[in-house]
Write a protein that holds these residues in place. Structure first.
Motif, PDB file in Angstrom:
ATOM      1  N   ARG A 391       0.829  -1.207   0.000  1.00  0.00           N
ATOM      2  CA  ARG A 391       0.000   0.000   0.000  1.00  0.00           C
ATOM      3  C   ARG A 391       0.867   1.262   0.000  1.00  0.00           C
ATOM      4  NH1 ARG A 391      -2.418  -1.130   4.192  1.00  0.00           N
ATOM      5  NH2 ARG A 391      -3.992  -2.466   3.253  1.00  0.00           N
ATOM      6  N   ALA A 394       2.268   1.666  -3.534  1.00  0.00           N
ATOM      7  CA  ALA A 394       1.242   2.156  -4.459  1.00  0.00           C
ATOM      8  C   ALA A 394       0.958   3.627  -4.241  1.00  0.00           C
ATOM      9  CB  ALA A 394      -0.036   1.326  -4.287  1.00  0.00           C
ATOM     10  N   SER A 395       0.947   4.062  -2.962  1.00  0.00           N
ATOM     11  CA  SER A 395       0.735   5.479  -2.677  1.00  0.00           C
ATOM     12  C   SER A 395       1.895   6.332  -3.188  1.00  0.00           C
ATOM     13  CB  SER A 395       0.552   5.670  -1.171  1.00  0.00           C
ATOM     14  OG  SER A 395       0.398   7.036  -0.861  1.00  0.00           O
ATOM     15  N   GLN A 396       3.121   5.813  -3.047  1.00  0.00           N
ATOM     16  CA  GLN A 396       4.282   6.555  -3.534  1.00  0.00           C
ATOM     17  C   GLN A 396       4.258   6.686  -5.053  1.00  0.00           C
ATOM     18  OE1 GLN A 396       6.502   8.123  -1.646  1.00  0.00           O
ATOM     19  NE2 GLN A 396       7.436   8.943  -3.512  1.00  0.00           N
ATOM     20  N   ARG A 397       3.844   5.607  -5.735  1.00  0.00           N
ATOM     21  CA  ARG A 397       3.740   5.693  -7.197  1.00  0.00           C
ATOM     22  C   ARG A 397       2.682   6.713  -7.620  1.00  0.00           C
ATOM     23  NH1 ARG A 397       4.309  -0.030  -6.889  1.00  0.00           N
ATOM     24  NH2 ARG A 397       2.056  -0.278  -7.042  1.00  0.00           N
ATOM     25  N   SER A 398       1.585   6.783  -6.893  1.00  0.00           N
ATOM     26  CA  SER A 398       0.554   7.774  -7.215  1.00  0.00           C
ATOM     27  C   SER A 398       1.074   9.187  -7.019  1.00  0.00           C
ATOM     28  CB  SER A 398      -0.675   7.531  -6.334  1.00  0.00           C
ATOM     29  OG  SER A 398      -1.234   6.255  -6.575  1.00  0.00           O
ATOM     30  N   MET A 399       1.834   9.400  -5.914  1.00  0.00           N
ATOM     31  CA  MET A 399       2.403  10.726  -5.686  1.00  0.00           C
ATOM     32  C   MET A 399       3.402  11.094  -6.774  1.00  0.00           C
ATOM     33  SD  MET A 399       0.861  11.969  -3.102  1.00  0.00           S
ATOM     34  CE  MET A 399       1.933  13.364  -2.815  1.00  0.00           C
ATOM     35  N   ASP A 400       4.222  10.125  -7.208  1.00  0.00           N
ATOM     36  CA  ASP A 400       5.174  10.384  -8.285  1.00  0.00           C
ATOM     37  C   ASP A 400       4.463  10.748  -9.580  1.00  0.00           C
ATOM     38  OD1 ASP A 400       7.165   9.847  -6.483  1.00  0.00           O
ATOM     39  OD2 ASP A 400       7.455   7.771  -7.143  1.00  0.00           O
ATOM     40  N   ASP A 401       3.375  10.041  -9.887  1.00  0.00           N
ATOM     41  CA  ASP A 401       2.608  10.361 -11.091  1.00  0.00           C
ATOM     42  C   ASP A 401       2.010  11.755 -11.003  1.00  0.00           C
ATOM     43  OD1 ASP A 401       3.246   7.902 -12.099  1.00  0.00           O
ATOM     44  OD2 ASP A 401       1.380   6.937 -11.436  1.00  0.00           O
ATOM     45  N   LEU A 402       1.468  12.105  -9.814  1.00  0.00           N
ATOM     46  CA  LEU A 402       0.878  13.424  -9.658  1.00  0.00           C
ATOM     47  C   LEU A 402       1.923  14.526  -9.819  1.00  0.00           C
ATOM     48  CD1 LEU A 402      -1.520  15.222  -8.914  1.00  0.00           C
ATOM     49  CD2 LEU A 402      -0.945  14.859  -6.502  1.00  0.00           C
ATOM     50  N   GLN A 403       3.120  14.290  -9.240  1.00  0.00           N
ATOM     51  CA  GLN A 403       4.175  15.295  -9.362  1.00  0.00           C
ATOM     52  C   GLN A 403       4.656  15.424 -10.799  1.00  0.00           C
ATOM     53  OE1 GLN A 403       7.490  14.492  -6.839  1.00  0.00           O
ATOM     54  NE2 GLN A 403       8.506  16.457  -7.259  1.00  0.00           N
TER      55      GLN A 403
END
Length: 427
Positions: A391, A394-403
């Motif tokens: 989890r 997955a949260s870190q990947r979402s933050m990277d995508d958002l950035q």
């Protein structure tokens, strides 16, 4: 403009009775039943247990053995514990049906009796499993108390030596090596075949499914004989752990294919359609949607195949050979396994070796239980159930995508302003 004609459904009251052709009588008007007018009876409880139900169960449990005791001891010359159990169970069912029918209708009697029959079947199967485990462990418990039983081989132990000399470490290592090779062969091949049966289909898929169904009933000694004739006699010219693993793979593969096939059929088709609608290819859909959804069932298929392969004795009897020393090379020399070691111990008339045989069988049961627990821990989670580490990733990947998306928007060139018209309008 084109006129649109609509057709409305006539109401039952607007219908007028008309003559029946050929008879001359007036037919009754068509009436549409209203579901709201149908009385709804009380909801039957299939799983609930009320006070009356407990009374019926306890009364039948007391009456059944009592009737069997009266019949076997006083009224009839019947004898034997098996017959007593059968008569007691039949009497229990009869008394239970009589008690339930006093207060319930026919449908509820069927529900209650079927529930009792299913619970009885579960109790019988669980009791048989517990009896096998307890009997095996109790007979081999004396050998399990010695540490050397797990750390030594039978190289320096003779038939008349006590339990403080010798062990089964060579058989444990041989079993792990053979089942590991068999899993390396059967897991990718079985899952790939199951995916082919479900995703490709066609006549050849039906042929493969028929062959895999037929192979599930293949006698194990035939599999061992096939590997003995095709591999040992023609290629290796010696018994080895690899030949035993091939024979075990022949037994595991059809179970792996059929169990995975059934599991993959249960994956809803709308998941595949949603993946295709998003532009995914077939193989990306299989890898990212179908297999993760069926992961728990595939793990169960692996467990079933492993339990079948790790307990096979007939194939390894012809292919692995019997040895009392440690051999970690599966391609050279005989390599014994736990089932074959049990067979070798129990056929001896010496009591110490028979105790070692039951101890080895207990170790085999515990090894299967350990593999089952490991498999459930690794793949027992359903689709979408993530651990804490997963989890966080997955949260870190979402933050990277958002950035990344935000930075890309800021990096875009600013729009060029429209030129200002400085000329004054002509009056």
């Amino acid at each position: 403009m084109t006129d649109v004609t609509t057709f409305e459904r006539p109401v039952a009251d607007d219908l007028e009775p008309g003559p029946v052709p050929g008879v001359g009588q007036t037919a009754p008007p068509t009436v549409i039943p209203n579901p709201a007018d149908t009385p709804i009876g009380p909801r039957r409880g299939v799983r609930e247990s009320t006070l009356d139900e407990r009374f019926n169960i306890i009364g039948a449990l007391l009456a059944g053995p009592a009737i069997a005791t009266v019949l076997f001891g006083w009224l009839t010359p019947l004898t034997g514990p098996v017959g007593w159990v059968v008569i007691a169970y039949l009497a229990f069912i009869g008394i239970y049906v009589l008690l339930v029918s006093l207060r319930a209708d026919r449908e509820e009697v069927k529900d209650r009796v079927l529930s009792v029959l299913l619970i009885s079947a579960g109790v019988v199967l669980f009791s048989a499993l517990v009896f096998v485990v307890v009997y095996t462990v109790s007979r081999g418990f004396e050998a399990l108390l010695h540490v050397n039983f797990f750390t030594q081989t039978m190289q320096l132990a003779g038939p008349l030596d006590g339990l403080d000399v010798g062990g089964i470490s060579h058989a444990i290592v041989g079993t792990l090596i053979q089942i590991s090779i068999a899993l390396i062969i059967t897991v990718p091949l079985g899952i790939t075949t199951a995916v082919f049966l479900n995703e490709i289909g066609g006549r050849f898929a039906r042929f493969v499914r028929t062959i895999s169904d037929a192979m599930t009933a293949l006698p194990s000694i035939v599999a061992g004989l096939f590997v003995y004739a095709a591999v040992i006699q023609l290629i290796t010219h010696q018994r080895s752990g690899f030949a035993a693993a091939l024979a075990i793979s022949v037994m595991m593969l059809p179970i792996m294919i059929r169990a995975s096939d059934v599991v993959l059929r249960l994956v809803p088709g709308n998941l595949r359609e949603a993946s295709y609608a998003l532009g995914s290819t077939r193989w990306h859909t299989v890898w990212s949607v179908v297999l993760p959804t069926a992961r728990s069932g595939i793990v169960t298929a692996v467990i079933l195949a492993t339990a079948r392969g790790i307990g096979e004795t007939s194939p390894v009897l012809l292919t692995s050979g019997i040895t009392a020393v440690m051999n970690v090379n599966p391609f050279e020399g005989p390599m014994i396994s736990l089932p074959l070691q049990v067979f070798d111990f129990v056929k001896s008339p010496e009591p110490a070796l028979i105790v070692r045989g039951f101890g080895t069988a207990a170790v085999l049961i515990l090894l299967v239980l350990l593999l089952f627990v490991i498999a459930r821990i690794i793949g027992g989670k359903g689709p979408g159930q993530l651990s804490d580490a997963q989890r966080r990733r997955a949260s870190q990947r979402s933050m990277d995508d958002l950035q990344r998306i935000t930075t890309k928007n800021y990096a875009l060139p600013a729009p060029t302003p429209a030129p200002i018209d400085t000329e004054e309008p002509t009056p």
